[in-house]
Design an enzyme around this catalytic site. Structure first.
Site, PDB file in Angstrom:
ATOM      1  N   LYS A   1      -1.082  -0.858  -4.442  1.00 14.40           N
ATOM      2  CA  LYS A   1      -2.302  -0.126  -4.066  1.00 14.40           C
ATOM      3  C   LYS A   1      -1.875   1.307  -3.790  1.00 14.40           C
ATOM      4  O   LYS A   1      -0.902   1.539  -3.075  1.00 14.40           O
ATOM      5  CB  LYS A   1      -2.917  -0.766  -2.828  1.00 14.40           C
TER       6      LYS A   1
ATOM      7  N   GLY B   1      -4.533  -4.401   5.792  1.00 17.32           N
ATOM      8  CA  GLY B   1      -3.515  -4.219   6.823  1.00 17.32           C
ATOM      9  C   GLY B   1      -3.751  -2.932   7.575  1.00 17.32           C
ATOM     10  O   GLY B   1      -4.441  -2.031   7.089  1.00 17.32           O
TER      11      GLY B   1
ATOM     12  N   ASP C   1     -14.045  -1.316   2.760  1.00 17.75           N
ATOM     13  CA  ASP C   1     -13.109  -1.527   3.867  1.00 17.75           C
ATOM     14  C   ASP C   1     -13.807  -1.015   5.138  1.00 17.75           C
ATOM     15  O   ASP C   1     -14.452  -1.785   5.865  1.00 17.75           O
ATOM     16  CB  ASP C   1     -11.794  -0.779   3.558  1.00 17.75           C
TER      17      ASP C   1
ATOM     18  N   GLU D   1     -11.222   1.085  -3.453  1.00 12.97           N
ATOM     19  CA  GLU D   1     -11.554   0.740  -2.066  1.00 12.97           C
ATOM     20  C   GLU D   1     -12.169   1.941  -1.367  1.00 12.97           C
ATOM     21  O   GLU D   1     -11.620   3.042  -1.411  1.00 12.97           O
ATOM     22  CB  GLU D   1     -10.238   0.319  -1.393  1.00 12.97           C
TER      23      GLU D   1
ATOM     24  N   LYS E   1     -10.309  -7.146   7.238  1.00 11.48           N
ATOM     25  CA  LYS E   1      -9.288  -6.860   8.247  1.00 11.48           C
ATOM     26  C   LYS E   1      -9.795  -7.460   9.548  1.00 11.48           C
ATOM     27  O   LYS E   1     -10.817  -6.982  10.082  1.00 11.48           O
ATOM     28  CB  LYS E   1      -9.118  -5.351   8.432  1.00 11.48           C
TER      29      LYS E   1
ATOM     30  N   LYS F   1      -3.011   5.149  -2.439  1.00  5.74           N
ATOM     31  CA  LYS F   1      -3.974   5.986  -1.723  1.00  5.74           C
ATOM     32  C   LYS F   1      -4.325   7.190  -2.596  1.00  5.74           C
ATOM     33  O   LYS F   1      -3.424   7.816  -3.191  1.00  5.74           O
ATOM     34  CB  LYS F   1      -3.354   6.475  -0.410  1.00  5.74           C
TER      35      LYS F   1
ATOM     36  N   ASP G   1      -7.232   3.268  -3.092  1.00  7.48           N
ATOM     37  CA  ASP G   1      -7.973   3.315  -1.825  1.00  7.48           C
ATOM     38  C   ASP G   1      -8.219   4.770  -1.465  1.00  7.48           C
ATOM     39  O   ASP G   1      -7.269   5.549  -1.300  1.00  7.48           O
ATOM     40  CB  ASP G   1      -7.145   2.627  -0.728  1.00  7.48           C
TER      41      ASP G   1
ATOM     42  N   SER H   1       0.849  -1.182   0.000  1.00  5.94           N
ATOM     43  CA  SER H   1       0.000   0.000   0.000  1.00  5.94           C
ATOM     44  C   SER H   1       0.889   1.238   0.000  1.00  5.94           C
ATOM     45  O   SER H   1       1.738   1.393   0.873  1.00  5.94           O
ATOM     46  CB  SER H   1      -0.883  -0.030   1.254  1.00  5.94           C
TER      47      SER H   1
HETATM   48  O1  SMG Z   1      -0.531  -2.475   6.825  1.00  4.88           O
HETATM   49  O2  SMG Z   1       0.054  -2.368   4.743  1.00  4.88           O
HETATM   50  C1  SMG Z   1      -0.556  -1.947   5.702  1.00  4.88           C
HETATM   51  C2  SMG Z   1      -1.400  -0.696   5.543  1.00  4.88           C
HETATM   52  C3  SMG Z   1      -2.427  -0.878   4.494  1.00  4.88           C
HETATM   53  O3  SMG Z   1      -3.339   1.030   3.448  1.00  4.88           O
HETATM   54  C4  SMG Z   1      -3.383   0.290   4.399  1.00  4.88           C
HETATM   55  N1  SMG Z   1      -4.280   0.461   5.393  1.00  4.88           N
HETATM   56  O4  SMG Z   1      -7.425   1.852   4.558  1.00  4.88           O
HETATM   57  O5  SMG Z   1      -6.567   0.012   3.998  1.00  4.88           O
HETATM   58  C5  SMG Z   1      -6.495   1.081   4.597  1.00  4.88           C
HETATM   59  C6  SMG Z   1      -5.274   1.475   5.398  1.00  4.88           C
HETATM   60  C7  SMG Z   1      -5.671   1.810   6.809  1.00  4.88           C
HETATM   61  C8  SMG Z   1      -4.604   2.300   7.678  1.00  4.88           C
HETATM   62  S1  SMG Z   1      -3.984   3.880   7.338  1.00  4.88           S
HETATM   63  C9  SMG Z   1      -5.151   4.996   7.823  1.00  4.88           C
HETATM   64 MG    MG Z   2      -8.565   0.818   3.068  1.00  5.72          MG
END
Ligand code: SMG
Ligand code: MG
Length: 368
Positions: A161, A291, A239, A214, A263, A163, A189, A135
């Site tokens: 992935k 994650g 999510d 996402e 999750k 953001k 995401d 991510s």
């Molecule tokens: O653990 O690789 C990881 C993080 C993956 O992007 C990730 N998590 O929305 O999926 C999600 C985010 C939530 C945590 S950051 C706000």
């Molecule tokens: Mg997410």
């Protein structure tokens, strides 16, 4: 098993590089661990709540408070238990799936260690490795973003992935797709950053052959996600919206959830995560494991869960070194050929390295 003692630990782990999402920028991860001493064995749980309620309503201080004052008295008040008893005992208390899930995780780890049994055996998984996705956060410039993505491609991650948020989306997605080529699996995401009126804008993402988008809309907007799914070709994955198997079933029925991010911490624990997996398999909905910047404790257990057959898409189960310079377990999660080995040691699949753990511990509470 009888729960003899519960110790809450808080750690402060610096991130190698800040991680920015539409929820904000994280530079340190406040990690909240639960250690359950049960008849001579110790089980560990990792609470995935962040330090502030920016991703979900739960946050570390709140999770600790509810655990100490409400969850633990109910949990142990009923006498000896195993992991399957945790959720039913806490069911009359509303919400707080992350705090509840951490307790169930600690009890499950202790139970499996007492039985000298692996989580892989408990779940009946046969896969020995799982594909690893990474991510990637929001960056200040497209050049910096591309340098980061290239590094992960070089590390061997099989899926990227990214953001996104309004103002940091189409241009960045186009640049990353251009860099990684048409064949590398790629998804985005939004962490709830868009609104129902953004359908025409989000339809522009259809040009980039994304695996999924996402959580584009706010967590409670299930109808909005269903409408968006009809408006754009990129599959909608939920999510934040999914906090239980029952809610997931409703979202699927309404057409709001074409793919599910599971999750365990967000849904109240690994046992509910398995129920959501089973439901999605029955409904033909692909799932993958998300994650929460976990330490090797949560990552190891997630790597076992993600070996269940319905997890047909690569998860956010990257190497322990993706976020942290040092990990608190003896055998950090590593990537080989873009895959993570499914742990098979007794318990949930990790051994805590107590000296490293101690060096990052900022607070300890004897809760029971
Ligand atoms: O653990 O690789 C990881 C993080 C993956 O992007 C990730 N998590 O929305 O999926 C999600 C985010 C939530 C945590 S950051 C706000
Ligand atoms: Mg997410």
């Amino acid at each position: 098993m009888k729960v003899d003692a519960i110790t809450l630990r808080e750690l402060q782990l610096p991130l190698k590089h800040f991680f920015e999402t539409s929820c904000g920028r994280v530079t340190h991860r406040r990690i909240f661990l639960v250690a359950a001493a049960c008849e001579g064995v110790e089980g560990w749980g990792e609470c995935v709540a962040l330090s502030d309620p920016s991703y979900s309503p739960e946050y570390v201080d709140g999770a600790q408070h509810v655990m100490i004052h409400h969850l633990l008295p109910r949990l142990v008040g009923g006498g000896p238990l195993d992991a399957a008893d945790v959720a039913p005992r806490l069911a009359k208390l509303h919400g707080h799936p992350m705090a509840k899930g951490a307790l169930e995780m600690a009890v499950l780890d202790a139970q499996l260690r007492a039985e000298n049994r692996s989580f892989a055996d408990f779940l009946g998984v046969t896969a020995t490795r799982i594909p690893s996705g990474v991510s990637v956060g929001i960056h200040d410039t497209v050049d910096e973003l591309l340098a980061t993505v290239q590094g992960y491609v070089d590390d061997g991650y099989v899926r990227i992935k990214l953001k996104i948020e309004p103002g940091n989306d189409i241009e960045q997605v186009a640049a990353v797709r251009d860099l990684i080529g048409p064949d590398t699996p790629f998804q985005v995401d939004a962490n709830t950053a868009y609104r129902r009126t953004d359908g025409a804008h989000l339809r522009r993402l259809d040009d980039f052959d994304l695996l999924l988008i996402e959580q584009p809309l706010p967590e409670h907007d299930i109808i909005g996600h269903a409408r968006l799914a009809a408006e754009i070709a990129t599959p909608i994955c939920l999510d934040e919206s999914l906090v239980s198997a029952a809610g997931t079933a409703d979202a699927i029925e309404l057409g709001a959830c074409e793919i599910a991010n599971i999750k365990p911490g967000r849904v109240g624990g690994y046992l509910e995560a398995v129920r959501i997996h089973d439901l999605c398999v029955a409904k033909g909905i692909p799932v993958w494991c998300g994650g929460m910047l976990e330490t090797g404790i949560g990552r190891a257990a997630n790597a076992v869960l993600a070996a269940l057959p319905g997890f047909t898409l690569p998860g956010d189960i990257s190497a322990s070194t993706r976020f942290y310079a040092e990990d608190i377990v003896t055998e950090p999660i590593g990537i080989t050929d873009g895959h993570v080995t499914v742990p098979t040691s007794p318990g949930l699949g990790f051994e805590v390295a107590s000296t490293i753990l101690d060096s990052f511990t900022t607070a300890t509470v004897q809760a029971l």
